[in-house]
Design an enzyme around this catalytic site. Structure first.
Site, mmCIF file in Angstrom:
data_model
loop_
_atom_site.group_PDB
_atom_site.id
_atom_site.type_symbol
_atom_site.label_atom_id
_atom_site.label_comp_id
_atom_site.label_asym_id
_atom_site.label_seq_id
_atom_site.Cartn_x
_atom_site.Cartn_y
_atom_site.Cartn_z
ATOM 1 N N TYR A 57 6.320 11.360 -2.466
ATOM 2 C CA TYR A 57 7.194 10.188 -2.497
ATOM 3 C C TYR A 57 6.378 8.906 -2.369
ATOM 4 O O TYR A 57 6.535 7.965 -3.164
ATOM 5 C CB TYR A 57 8.200 10.305 -1.354
ATOM 6 C CG TYR A 57 9.073 9.104 -1.096
ATOM 7 C CD1 TYR A 57 10.148 8.813 -1.920
ATOM 8 C CD2 TYR A 57 8.838 8.278 0.007
ATOM 9 C CE1 TYR A 57 10.972 7.727 -1.662
ATOM 10 C CE2 TYR A 57 9.652 7.191 0.272
ATOM 11 C CZ TYR A 57 10.711 6.915 -0.560
ATOM 12 O OH TYR A 57 11.514 5.842 -0.307
ATOM 13 N N SER A 69 7.676 1.677 -0.084
ATOM 14 C CA SER A 69 7.893 2.316 1.219
ATOM 15 C C SER A 69 6.620 2.355 2.044
ATOM 16 O O SER A 69 5.502 2.458 1.518
ATOM 17 C CB SER A 69 8.393 3.744 1.005
ATOM 18 O OG SER A 69 8.388 4.465 2.216
ATOM 19 N N LYS A 124 5.786 5.907 -5.093
ATOM 20 C CA LYS A 124 6.100 4.512 -4.780
ATOM 21 C C LYS A 124 4.874 3.617 -5.011
ATOM 22 O O LYS A 124 4.995 2.506 -5.548
ATOM 23 C CB LYS A 124 6.587 4.385 -3.326
ATOM 24 C CG LYS A 124 7.988 4.968 -3.100
ATOM 25 C CD LYS A 124 9.040 4.182 -3.867
ATOM 26 C CE LYS A 124 10.462 4.602 -3.523
ATOM 27 N NZ LYS A 124 11.480 3.886 -4.327
#
Lengths: 328, 328
Positions: B146, B122, B150
């Site tokens: 997050y 991402s 990732k």
């Protein structure tokens, strides 16, 4: 001030423990307790404060939590499976280097007050190779599992710092020379061996050409950097908890010249060229140099001393003990 | 050719599954089986090959191994806890986004033949903020858990590729617009909502200023990129398995202009400014633009279409189903 050293039985952990015992204080605050944790319970220095020595598995959350009790102010996380071993045994490297760091994160997060965590990352977390001179914002694209696990550790601790679970400083240690004792399973073991073994009167193989450049630091310098990282104000670091400290870029040939300067030409002649493509493949992917401007100009990390001083320091600090350990 | 989609119940997983069912082949090779895996067993498309739908936990190695049986050629790993949720529930994010990816690694490594793994990384794995235009070698310094998870996933899969355990392509997906269905817990949910909700005749808040820039792609483009990544020759990638595909940098104002062009001024008036510092803090740390030169010039990833085409595509592909799902 309560301090825990994970990997406290290793040579850097032991040097740091002895220094803390001597200083009895960190940044002007008295040390009130020290825990040393390693696979086997480490040797304890004579200290004016209580020292616990624990043997255990850094990948076991309960054992790590026992080593980081409430009240811990600083954790120095040196526990690791080294480069060639992590490459040869992927599962072991993942368990110790990744699950171990996750256990450290969990134990620190469970404390009432977020401790400082000094994490030993590595030059091996970078690619770039011999000709690279990496800036502080260089991307970590490791060419070995050890380096990948170290880069992952940095990300974990950087995010945990942002969340307030702990307060991390990750030092990407250069290849530390001269390691005392025996050759180990680090791919970079030869960089110490080509200086240490001749000082012991022993022949040693040189697996790379003399033009081969290595980003190095001394054990004395590493200990100074640890002490600085244990006490520094981290407010200026912001999100970025990864620091490339100011090591020194040196070719193998320059190291051997320093050996000759300090110990004479006979010592240098004990180093025998013996090319080893497997070793060169690992260490050849590590960058030969870093600018290290952030550490040097903004964060107050001290400069690496000369190669001659590094050889002399080994003679002063470690030669006698190494001879005794190896019955020489 | 046997394919597994982890996170196959999500909107991108479902679109990809339907596309595979229609094509019945990937890069000229017939598809012989498809497994869709998600928390609940996903809907199965009508396909000329067998489709398995499994419900399970991506952090459970045994369940993931069951979803990636021997003979699997391609794994598309879309299973994730999204940004705002991973920020609010650190443990859940670590379990799904980190331990889940470790389970995928272990399952792929256990196969007799290393499968292609397409991993959805991402834009959130980068820092840099609104004014950044990141090169392909930019460092990942995420400002959210997050994104950290990732970036760690990329490192794990890059190293596993080097070891030959699998053959990874990590796509750092831009913010995908227009997501069908309802707003979700992604911090970037509003970027779809400001276009989708007005097309449904509903008011929607705009938590950031109109000058706010977002790196976006369409669901159609994401599916094309997945198909390309599933079949591309990875020899040219070398160590570096992380790819920033050629999305588009667009301000919220430009998106609303495209909405107005396609759906009229009344639609645009349904978007109501409602500043939300928490949302802006997360998405404001993501870079507003990437050069994406490697994907575009060297690796054959197709270009993102225009904003007007994105709005039109939602009307063609997803408006009816979204209306039905939401009883509008």
């Amino acid at each position: 001030m309560q301090i825990t050293i994970l990997g406290g039985g290793g040579f850097l952990g032991q040097k740091l423990a002895r220094r803390l015992a001597t200083d009895a204080a960190l940044d002007g605050r008295p040390i009130t307790g020290l825990t040393l944790f390693d696979l086997q319970a480490p040797a304890r220095p004579n200290a004016p404060f209580p020292v616990r020595a624990l043997g255990g598995d850094v990948a076991d959350p309960a054992q790590v939590a026992a080593a980081i009790p409430p009240g811990t102010d600083v954790v120095v996380h040196l526990a690791a499976v080294v480069s060639a071993q992590a490459e040869a045994d992927f599962d072991l490297g993942m368990r110790v280097n990744l699950q171990g760091t996750l256990a450290v994160l969990a134990a620190c997060r469970a404390l009432p007050k977020a401790p400082r965590v000094v994490f030993t990352s590595s030059v091996a977390s970078f690619g770039g190779g011999q000709d690279a001179r990496l800036e502080d914002d260089a991307r970590q694209l490791p060419g070995n599992s050890y380096g990948a696990q170290k880069a992952i550790g940095e990300l974990l601790l950087q995010d945990a710092s942002r969340k307030g679970f702990l307060d991390a400083v990750s030092l990407r240690l250069p290849t530390v020379i001269i390691r005392p004792g025996r050759p180990n399973k680090a791919a970079s073991s030869f960089v110490s061996a080509i200086l240490r073994e001749p000082l012991l009167g022993l022949e040693t193989p040189l697996p790379v050409p003399e033009e081969f450049a290595v980003w190095i630091c001394s054990p004395r310098r590493a200990v100074e950097w640890f002490l600085h990282a244990m006490a520094m104000n981290t407010a200026s670091l912001g999100l970025d908890r990864g620091i490339s400290p100011p090591g020194r870029s040196a070719t193998v040939g320059k190291m051997l010249s320093a050996l000759e300067t300090v110990a004479g030409p006979a010592a240098r002649r004990l180093v025998k060229p013996a090319p080893d493509p497997a070793i060169e493949a690992i260490v050849g992917s590590w960058p030969g140099s870093f600018t290290a401007e952030r550490a040097r100009k903004l964060l107050g990390f001290s400069e690496q001393e000369s190669l001659e001083e590094i050889v002399q320091a080994f003679i002063e600090d470690d030669l006698t003990a190494t001879k005794a350990e190896r019955s020489l």
